[in-house]
Scaffold this motif. Structure first.
Motif, PDB file in Angstrom:
ATOM      1  N   PRO A  23       1.058  -1.172  -0.025  1.00  0.00           N
ATOM      2  CA  PRO A  23       0.027   0.038  -0.119  1.00  0.00           C
ATOM      3  C   PRO A  23       0.911   1.334   0.184  1.00  0.00           C
ATOM      4  O   PRO A  23       2.034   1.248   0.374  1.00  0.00           O
ATOM      5  CB  PRO A  23      -0.798  -0.068   1.545  1.00  0.00           C
ATOM      6  CG  PRO A  23      -0.887  -1.653   1.420  1.00  0.00           C
ATOM      7  CD  PRO A  23       0.469  -2.145   1.030  1.00  0.00           C
ATOM      8  N   ARG A  24       0.457   2.390  -0.743  1.00  0.00           N
ATOM      9  CA  ARG A  24       1.137   3.433  -0.777  1.00  0.00           C
ATOM     10  C   ARG A  24       0.996   4.236   0.531  1.00  0.00           C
ATOM     11  O   ARG A  24       0.129   4.245   1.223  1.00  0.00           O
ATOM     12  CB  ARG A  24       0.570   4.221  -2.096  1.00  0.00           C
ATOM     13  CG  ARG A  24       0.841   3.754  -3.460  1.00  0.00           C
ATOM     14  CD  ARG A  24      -0.238   4.528  -4.498  1.00  0.00           C
ATOM     15  NE  ARG A  24       0.139   3.846  -5.663  1.00  0.00           N
ATOM     16  CZ  ARG A  24       1.138   4.342  -6.700  1.00  0.00           C
ATOM     17  NH1 ARG A  24       1.741   5.298  -6.372  1.00  0.00           N
ATOM     18  NH2 ARG A  24       0.950   3.723  -7.721  1.00  0.00           N
ATOM     19  N   ASP A  25       2.107   4.878   0.853  1.00  0.00           N
ATOM     20  CA  ASP A  25       2.189   5.781   2.004  1.00  0.00           C
ATOM     21  C   ASP A  25       2.028   7.247   1.713  1.00  0.00           C
ATOM     22  O   ASP A  25       2.754   8.094   1.176  1.00  0.00           O
ATOM     23  CB  ASP A  25       3.733   5.734   2.355  1.00  0.00           C
ATOM     24  CG  ASP A  25       4.194   6.562   3.798  1.00  0.00           C
ATOM     25  OD1 ASP A  25       2.856   6.938   4.377  1.00  0.00           O
ATOM     26  OD2 ASP A  25       5.201   6.829   4.084  1.00  0.00           O
ATOM     27  N   LEU A  26       0.629   7.357   1.667  1.00  0.00           N
ATOM     28  CA  LEU A  26       0.090   8.629   1.252  1.00  0.00           C
ATOM     29  C   LEU A  26      -0.938   9.268   2.385  1.00  0.00           C
ATOM     30  O   LEU A  26      -1.340   8.440   3.096  1.00  0.00           O
ATOM     31  CB  LEU A  26      -0.869   8.666  -0.008  1.00  0.00           C
ATOM     32  CG  LEU A  26       0.045   8.208  -1.188  1.00  0.00           C
ATOM     33  CD1 LEU A  26      -0.912   7.811  -2.653  1.00  0.00           C
ATOM     34  CD2 LEU A  26       0.815   9.315  -1.781  1.00  0.00           C
ATOM     35  N   PRO A  27      -1.153  10.648   2.338  1.00  0.00           N
ATOM     36  CA  PRO A  27      -2.067  11.126   3.469  1.00  0.00           C
ATOM     37  C   PRO A  27      -3.386  10.467   3.214  1.00  0.00           C
ATOM     38  O   PRO A  27      -3.914   9.960   2.287  1.00  0.00           O
ATOM     39  CB  PRO A  27      -1.866  12.634   3.017  1.00  0.00           C
ATOM     40  CG  PRO A  27      -0.966  12.917   2.097  1.00  0.00           C
ATOM     41  CD  PRO A  27      -0.573  11.431   1.585  1.00  0.00           C
ATOM     42  N   ALA A  28      -4.092  10.436   4.340  1.00  0.00           N
ATOM     43  CA  ALA A  28      -5.489  10.023   4.487  1.00  0.00           C
ATOM     44  C   ALA A  28      -6.336  10.797   3.291  1.00  0.00           C
ATOM     45  O   ALA A  28      -6.314  11.932   3.358  1.00  0.00           O
ATOM     46  CB  ALA A  28      -6.149  10.180   5.936  1.00  0.00           C
ATOM     47  N   GLY A  29      -7.025  10.078   2.684  1.00  0.00           N
ATOM     48  CA  GLY A  29      -8.021  10.569   1.382  1.00  0.00           C
ATOM     49  C   GLY A  29      -7.350  10.882   0.361  1.00  0.00           C
ATOM     50  O   GLY A  29      -8.073  11.413  -0.634  1.00  0.00           O
ATOM     51  N   ALA A  30      -5.891  10.567   0.278  1.00  0.00           N
ATOM     52  CA  ALA A  30      -5.316  10.902  -1.006  1.00  0.00           C
ATOM     53  C   ALA A  30      -5.625  10.017  -1.991  1.00  0.00           C
ATOM     54  O   ALA A  30      -5.904   8.603  -1.760  1.00  0.00           O
ATOM     55  CB  ALA A  30      -3.815  10.761  -0.746  1.00  0.00           C
ATOM     56  N   CYS A  31      -5.856  10.251  -3.602  1.00  0.00           N
ATOM     57  CA  CYS A  31      -6.620   9.473  -4.519  1.00  0.00           C
ATOM     58  C   CYS A  31      -5.464   9.192  -5.296  1.00  0.00           C
ATOM     59  O   CYS A  31      -4.387  10.076  -5.543  1.00  0.00           O
ATOM     60  CB  CYS A  31      -7.425  10.169  -5.324  1.00  0.00           C
ATOM     61  SG  CYS A  31      -9.170  10.693  -4.206  1.00  0.00           S
ATOM     62  N   VAL A  32      -5.349   7.784  -5.897  1.00  0.00           N
ATOM     63  CA  VAL A  32      -4.615   7.477  -6.687  1.00  0.00           C
ATOM     64  C   VAL A  32      -5.231   7.153  -7.961  1.00  0.00           C
ATOM     65  O   VAL A  32      -6.002   6.215  -7.973  1.00  0.00           O
ATOM     66  CB  VAL A  32      -3.844   6.199  -6.310  1.00  0.00           C
ATOM     67  CG1 VAL A  32      -2.649   5.597  -7.201  1.00  0.00           C
ATOM     68  CG2 VAL A  32      -3.050   6.340  -5.128  1.00  0.00           C
TER      69      VAL A  32
END
Length: 548
Positions: A23-32
């Motif tokens: 899983p990507r290390d992105l902020p909560a709610g970030a869209c890929v």
């Protein structure tokens, strides 16, 4: 069936793939999000439209936008298309955060980003489906499949490979082994789990909850060459590339239950789906999709060739994406359009209507906000690729060219007549001496047809007395006074009151000067035009016109 007798072999276990693509290390709610074009020789404006939505959604949420080249159908691939896709995205400011950035060069930790290079991943996933009994080999020939379709048509039942019509679905291991021993070609099919009358409800970010018949079709997952179909590749890639939002055309709505079923069989949480309606065109009394075959504006290349400013195309697409954008732009004329927040929920469920008049209007406003230097730079890039002759003229004296562009672009009502760069060669060509020389024949005909005929000695008097240092009001006063001496009323109203006392009015005088200086009757503001032309050029042209 004992799947141990059957290939493909697994290069990875599912657990290994989960570790390889975490899983990507992105902020909560970030869209890929992603754009997944097939390299078949054409970049449709709909691809730019979808990419704009996807990239903006990712970036405004702190996420990632990636490019995935869906090239599993090598028979349809056209050489050079990937370069065209990359160039189109880069040109309109939509370059991906991950994926292919140049031929053979990728960035990002979730590749390869060409599906043709992900074959071991797909086959590993299919191996797992086989082991779990969720897939099976099918050796049905083309003739057998056609016979099935013919019989279905005869019986008036829905077409497809499903249920009792799926003739290899329940074959024994011995049957499979015998077919393999004969070297028969085969595909791998999904063992669909949908019941005959079962219905499913699936969410769509744009359209809300949608109800479909549950998938019954044993769709092909791997083709005979071992490459995946779109159905398998999409599910596997969007899971392991950690896509959160699949934004795609509504032509895939019918396949949505199939894809949702496959996510469930793998035990994977599906991404959110948003199915965009296509860009449409008014055709008589009906609307239809923009056609690659019939509509040149369907191609991204058409906008480049026509010379629409890049920002104009983007702003127009934003108008199609979200009806609020026009009001937002009016309230925020100086903000970059990246400040506008896209909301998928607000996108139209029906097709966006392509309107060339609206595009031109948007383009006119965009050019109106650009500096003369910005217009010059963009137009020169266009001309270098599409009108080399004009590019040479335009680039010969950059300062002169920019002053031409800047005419009437200041004050309370700035000129907003430039829509596309391809109009510039015709609109401003006369400013350049070599082009003006080419127009002399046309100019002389126009000059000879002027009514009233130009007063004798007028051009010589203007050439002799012209002072470019005069401010506009002073210049107008001087020219009106000079015109009176040659029989031109100072304005149309005065002329109408006593037409017998005058040769014509000030507008007629201005037409004489315009034709002599620009080889046409319609030009920008005469005072500004003459100042840009410069005294030497004005005198030379007026003097030469005396003999017309």
């Amino acid at each position: 069936m004992d799947s141990a007798v059957f290939t493909p072999e697994a290069a990875y276990t599912l657990d290994q793939l989960e570790a390889k693509f975490p899983p990507r290390d992105l902020p909560a709610g970030a869209c890929v999000t992603r754009f997944g074009p097939s390299p078949t020789g054409f970049m449709h404006i709909g691809g730019l439209y979808t990419s704009l939505v996807s990239r903006r959604l990712a970036h405004q949420s702190g996420g990632k936008f990636f490019l995935r080249i869906e090239d599993t159908d090598k028979k349809r691939e056209v050489e050079g298309t990937v370069d065209l896709i990359l160039a189109s995205l880069a040109t309109y400011g939509l370059s991906p955060d991950e994926g292919e950035i140049a031929d053979g060069q990728e960035v990002g930790a979730y590749g390869p980003y060409r599906q043709s290079e992900r074959k071991p991943i797909y086959q590993s996933c299919v191996r797992w489906l086989l082991d779990q009994g969720h897939a099976y080999p099918c050796f049905a020939t083309a003739d057998e499949l056609q016979a099935l379709r013919d019989e279905q048509t005869k019986r008036k039942v829905p077409p497809g490979y499903y249920g009792a019509w799926a003739i290899w679905r329940d074959k024994s291991a011995d049957d499979v082994a015998a077919a393999l021993a004969q070297g028969l070609p085969f595909v791998i099919r999904l063992r669909a789990t949908g019941g005959r009358d079962e219905r499913v409800t699936l969410p769509d970010t744009i359209r809300g909850d949608l109800e479909f018949p549950a998938n019954q079709t044993d769709v092909v997952l791997l083709k005979a060459d071992g490459m995946p179909t779109y159905h398998l590749a999409h599910v596997v890639d969007d899971h392991f590339m950690r896509t959160t939002d699949v934004i795609r055309g509504n032509e895939w709505l019918a396949s949505y239950p199939m894809h949702a079923q496959m996510f469930a069989l793998f035990g994977w949480a599906p991404p959110r789906f948003a199915h965009i309606s296509p860009i449409e065109k008014q055709d008589g009394g009906s609307r239809r999709k923009l056609s690659k075959r019939h509509d040149p504006e369907a191609s991204v290349g058409w906008y480049m060739e026509a010379g629409y400013p890049l920002g104009a195309v983007t702003e127009y697409l934003l108008n199609l994406i979200d009806g609020r954008f026009e009001d937002w732009r009016a309230a925020n004329p100086d903000l970059p359009n990246t400040e506008f927040q896209i909301e998928l929920e607000r996108m139209s469920r029906s097709g966006a209507l392509f309107d060339l008049v609206k595009l031109d209007s948007v383009s006119r406003e965009v050019v109106g906000t650009m500096s003369a230097r910005a217009i010059y730079d963009a137009a020169l890039v266009w001309a270098s690729g599409h009108d080399p002759e004009f590019a040479v003229r335009f680039a010969a004296d950059a300062d002169y060219s920019q002053r031409i562009i800047d005419i009437e672009r200041h004050g309370e009502r700035p000129r907003k007549d430039i829509v596309r760069w391809d109009q510039l060669p015709a609109d401003i060509g006369y400013f350049f001496d070599d082009r003006y020389a080419e127009l002399l024949g046309e100019a002389k005909e126009t000059f000879a047809a002027l009514q009233p005929a130009p007063a004798e000695g007028l051009l010589a008097a203007v050439a002799e007395g012209y002072d470019p240092a005069l401010e506009r009001d002073q210049w107008l006063e001087w020219l009106r006074d000079l015109g009176l001496t040659f029989g031109y009323a100072p304005n149309a109203k005065t002329f109408k009151q006593a037409p017998d006392q005058y040769r014509g009015h000030f507008g007629d005088l201005a037409s004489v000067l315009r034709v002599a200086l620009a080889a046409r009757r319609n030009t920008p503001d005469l005072h500004e035009m003459m100042q840009v032309l410069g005294k030497e050029r004005v005198v030379t042209r007026l003097t030469a016109a005396i003999g017309w």
